[in-house]
Design a protein around this motif. Structure first.
Motif, PDB file in Angstrom:
ATOM      1  N   VAL A 171      60.824  40.156  50.254  1.00 58.72           N
ATOM      2  CA  VAL A 171      59.974  38.993  50.028  1.00 58.72           C
ATOM      3  C   VAL A 171      58.711  39.122  50.874  1.00 58.72           C
ATOM      4  N   VAL A 172      57.565  38.985  50.229  1.00 63.55           N
ATOM      5  CA  VAL A 172      56.263  39.137  50.898  1.00 63.55           C
ATOM      6  C   VAL A 172      55.664  37.753  51.101  1.00 63.55           C
ATOM      7  N   MET A 173      55.444  37.369  52.368  1.00 59.16           N
ATOM      8  CA  MET A 173      54.969  36.029  52.689  1.00 59.16           C
ATOM      9  C   MET A 173      53.715  36.090  53.558  1.00 59.16           C
ATOM     10  N   GLY A 174      52.867  35.074  53.441  1.00 57.33           N
ATOM     11  CA  GLY A 174      51.633  34.989  54.211  1.00 57.33           C
ATOM     12  C   GLY A 174      50.654  34.087  53.494  1.00 57.33           C
ATOM     13  N   THR A 175      49.514  33.839  54.117  1.00 54.67           N
ATOM     14  CA  THR A 175      48.523  32.942  53.535  1.00 54.67           C
ATOM     15  C   THR A 175      47.806  33.600  52.359  1.00 54.67           C
ATOM     16  N   ALA A 176      47.084  32.760  51.616  1.00 53.21           N
ATOM     17  CA  ALA A 176      46.233  33.276  50.546  1.00 53.21           C
ATOM     18  C   ALA A 176      45.165  34.195  51.158  1.00 53.21           C
ATOM     19  N   GLU A 177      44.807  35.227  50.443  1.00 49.39           N
ATOM     20  CA  GLU A 177      43.779  36.186  50.848  1.00 49.39           C
ATOM     21  C   GLU A 177      44.135  37.024  52.077  1.00 49.39           C
ATOM     22  N   ALA A 178      45.437  37.075  52.408  1.00 53.50           N
ATOM     23  CA  ALA A 178      45.862  37.937  53.514  1.00 53.50           C
ATOM     24  C   ALA A 178      46.011  39.377  53.056  1.00 53.50           C
ATOM     25  N   GLY A 179      46.019  39.587  51.730  1.00 51.86           N
ATOM     26  CA  GLY A 179      46.139  40.946  51.201  1.00 51.86           C
ATOM     27  C   GLY A 179      47.522  41.276  50.689  1.00 51.86           C
ATOM     28  N   LYS A 180      48.332  40.252  50.387  1.00 52.90           N
ATOM     29  CA  LYS A 180      49.718  40.478  49.957  1.00 52.90           C
ATOM     30  C   LYS A 180      49.802  41.232  48.634  1.00 52.90           C
ATOM     31  N   SER A 181      49.050  40.779  47.640  1.00 48.22           N
ATOM     32  CA  SER A 181      49.148  41.399  46.316  1.00 48.22           C
ATOM     33  C   SER A 181      48.653  42.837  46.325  1.00 48.22           C
ATOM     34  N   ALA A 182      47.579  43.111  47.064  1.00 53.64           N
ATOM     35  CA  ALA A 182      47.084  44.482  47.175  1.00 53.64           C
ATOM     36  C   ALA A 182      48.125  45.356  47.865  1.00 53.64           C
ATOM     37  N   LEU A 183      48.787  44.791  48.860  1.00 53.36           N
ATOM     38  CA  LEU A 183      49.851  45.500  49.570  1.00 53.36           C
ATOM     39  C   LEU A 183      50.979  45.863  48.606  1.00 53.36           C
ATOM     40  N   VAL A 184      51.417  44.889  47.800  1.00 48.48           N
ATOM     41  CA  VAL A 184      52.526  45.110  46.860  1.00 48.48           C
ATOM     42  C   VAL A 184      52.151  46.155  45.816  1.00 48.48           C
ATOM     43  N   GLN A 185      50.955  46.057  45.269  1.00 49.73           N
ATOM     44  CA  GLN A 185      50.534  47.005  44.242  1.00 49.73           C
ATOM     45  C   GLN A 185      50.475  48.435  44.789  1.00 49.73           C
ATOM     46  N   ARG A 186      49.995  48.585  46.003  1.00 46.76           N
ATOM     47  CA  ARG A 186      49.933  49.912  46.598  1.00 46.76           C
ATOM     48  C   ARG A 186      51.342  50.411  46.945  1.00 46.76           C
ATOM     49  N   LEU A 187      52.175  49.525  47.456  1.00 50.46           N
ATOM     50  CA  LEU A 187      53.540  49.893  47.845  1.00 50.46           C
ATOM     51  C   LEU A 187      54.359  50.377  46.662  1.00 50.46           C
ATOM     52  N   LEU A 188      54.257  49.665  45.550  1.00 50.19           N
ATOM     53  CA  LEU A 188      55.108  49.968  44.399  1.00 50.19           C
ATOM     54  C   LEU A 188      54.488  50.945  43.421  1.00 50.19           C
ATOM     55  N   HIS A 189      53.197  50.826  43.203  1.00 48.38           N
ATOM     56  CA  HIS A 189      52.570  51.580  42.117  1.00 48.38           C
ATOM     57  C   HIS A 189      51.520  52.587  42.567  1.00 48.38           C
ATOM     58  N   GLY A 190      51.232  52.620  43.863  1.00 51.83           N
ATOM     59  CA  GLY A 190      50.203  53.533  44.340  1.00 51.83           C
ATOM     60  C   GLY A 190      48.826  53.176  43.845  1.00 51.83           C
ATOM     61  N   GLU A 191      48.611  51.886  43.536  1.00 55.34           N
ATOM     62  CA  GLU A 191      47.345  51.444  42.959  1.00 55.34           C
ATOM     63  C   GLU A 191      46.615  50.498  43.899  1.00 55.34           C
ATOM     64  N   PHE A 192      45.300  50.438  43.757  1.00 58.35           N
ATOM     65  CA  PHE A 192      44.501  49.481  44.515  1.00 58.35           C
ATOM     66  C   PHE A 192      43.418  48.917  43.620  1.00 58.35           C
ATOM     67  N   THR A 193      43.331  47.585  43.582  1.00 63.19           N
ATOM     68  CA  THR A 193      42.281  46.913  42.829  1.00 63.19           C
ATOM     69  C   THR A 193      41.507  46.022  43.778  1.00 63.19           C
ATOM     70  N   ASP A 194      40.217  46.263  43.879  1.00 64.95           N
ATOM     71  CA  ASP A 194      39.377  45.465  44.770  1.00 64.95           C
ATOM     72  C   ASP A 194      39.152  44.094  44.158  1.00 64.95           C
ATOM     73  N   GLY A 195      38.947  43.094  45.018  1.00 61.72           N
ATOM     74  CA  GLY A 195      38.720  41.739  44.524  1.00 61.72           C
ATOM     75  C   GLY A 195      39.952  40.883  44.748  1.00 61.72           C
ATOM     76  N   TYR A 196      39.771  39.566  44.715  1.00 66.40           N
ATOM     77  CA  TYR A 196      40.858  38.629  45.002  1.00 66.40           C
ATOM     78  C   TYR A 196      41.201  37.800  43.782  1.00 66.40           C
ATOM     79  N   THR A 197      42.481  37.805  43.414  1.00 65.31           N
ATOM     80  CA  THR A 197      42.994  36.944  42.350  1.00 65.31           C
ATOM     81  C   THR A 197      44.167  36.167  42.916  1.00 65.31           C
ATOM     82  N   PRO A 198      44.091  34.825  42.917  1.00 69.47           N
ATOM     83  CA  PRO A 198      45.184  34.032  43.495  1.00 69.47           C
ATOM     84  C   PRO A 198      46.516  34.342  42.812  1.00 69.47           C
ATOM     85  N   THR A 199      47.569  34.465  43.625  1.00 65.35           N
ATOM     86  CA  THR A 199      48.904  34.730  43.108  1.00 65.35           C
ATOM     87  C   THR A 199      49.680  33.433  42.997  1.00 65.35           C
TER      88      THR A 199
END
Length: 211
Positions: A16-44
């Protein structure tokens, strides 16, 4: 967390990935699982990622999933629900955002209290993750050394990562794999299983780097 049954039961583990908005959680998950990085912020809102592809035959009875939680919790009980469903909790903050670090401190207290209340009937591993290590040091409001000094007293590791530059993820995968390896084997043959689980978690990242 294990499914019930005999012989063919699959053991399920949730990160479970927890933290405030814009802390970089989604970018972290995408890189961790898929080896991908997308610049920019989209609320999760909330996203659950099962990760079962490309597993070695030895690990066919293990299922790992990652829950990327929303940065702002509309209902206080949601945090407790997230915690109660977790085997491993990644507490994520951005070093240029002190509020995100303060939220990690609050979450650690909440998790500790919940574990002490025995709401969670199992061991939960916490790992603090500092994101955006690629930013200029002058922008940092909290240094890695300060975070490590804070969390070492609770035996919580701090991992510095950059989803943009793909750094720190080998260490992060190792913590996840080691924890699951200990639960899977009861502390025996930990290193062998950890290598297999690390292979699972980084398979897509390796494929991406090879292209």
């Amino acid at each position: 967390m294990e499914s019930h049954g005999h012989g063919s039961a699959i053991e399920h583990y949730r990160v479970v990935v927890m933290g405030t908005a814009e802390a970089g959680k989604s970018a972290l998950v995408q890189r961790l699982l898929h080896g991908e990085f997308t610049d920019g912020y989209t609320p999760t809102v909330e996203a659950l990622y099962p990760f079962t592809e490309g597993k070695p035959a030895n690990c066919e009875k293990i299922s790992i999933e990652v829950l990327d939680t929303a940065g702002s919790y509309n209902f206080p009980d949601m945090q407790r629900i997230y915690i109660s469903s977790a085997n491993i909790i990644l507490l994520v903050y951005s070093p240029d955002n002190y509020e995100s670090y303060k939220e990690v401190l609050k979450l650690r207290e909440l998790i500790k209290d919940q574990l002490e209340d025995k709401v969670v009937g199992m061991d939960v591993r916490m790992v603090v993750v500092s994101t955006k290590s690629d930013i200029d040091h002058k922008q940092q409001k909290i240094t890695l050394a300060e975070a490590e000094l804070e969390f070492i007293q609770w035996d919580i590791p701090v991992v510095e990562t950059s989803a943009k530059e793909n750094t720190g993820f080998e260490a992060l995968r190792s913590y996840i794999a080691d924890y699951i390896g200990k639960r899977k084997t009861g502390g025996k043959q930990k290193h062998r299983l950890s290598r297999l689980l690390s292979k699972i978690m980084k398979s897509k990242s390796d494929d991406e780097e090879g292209t």
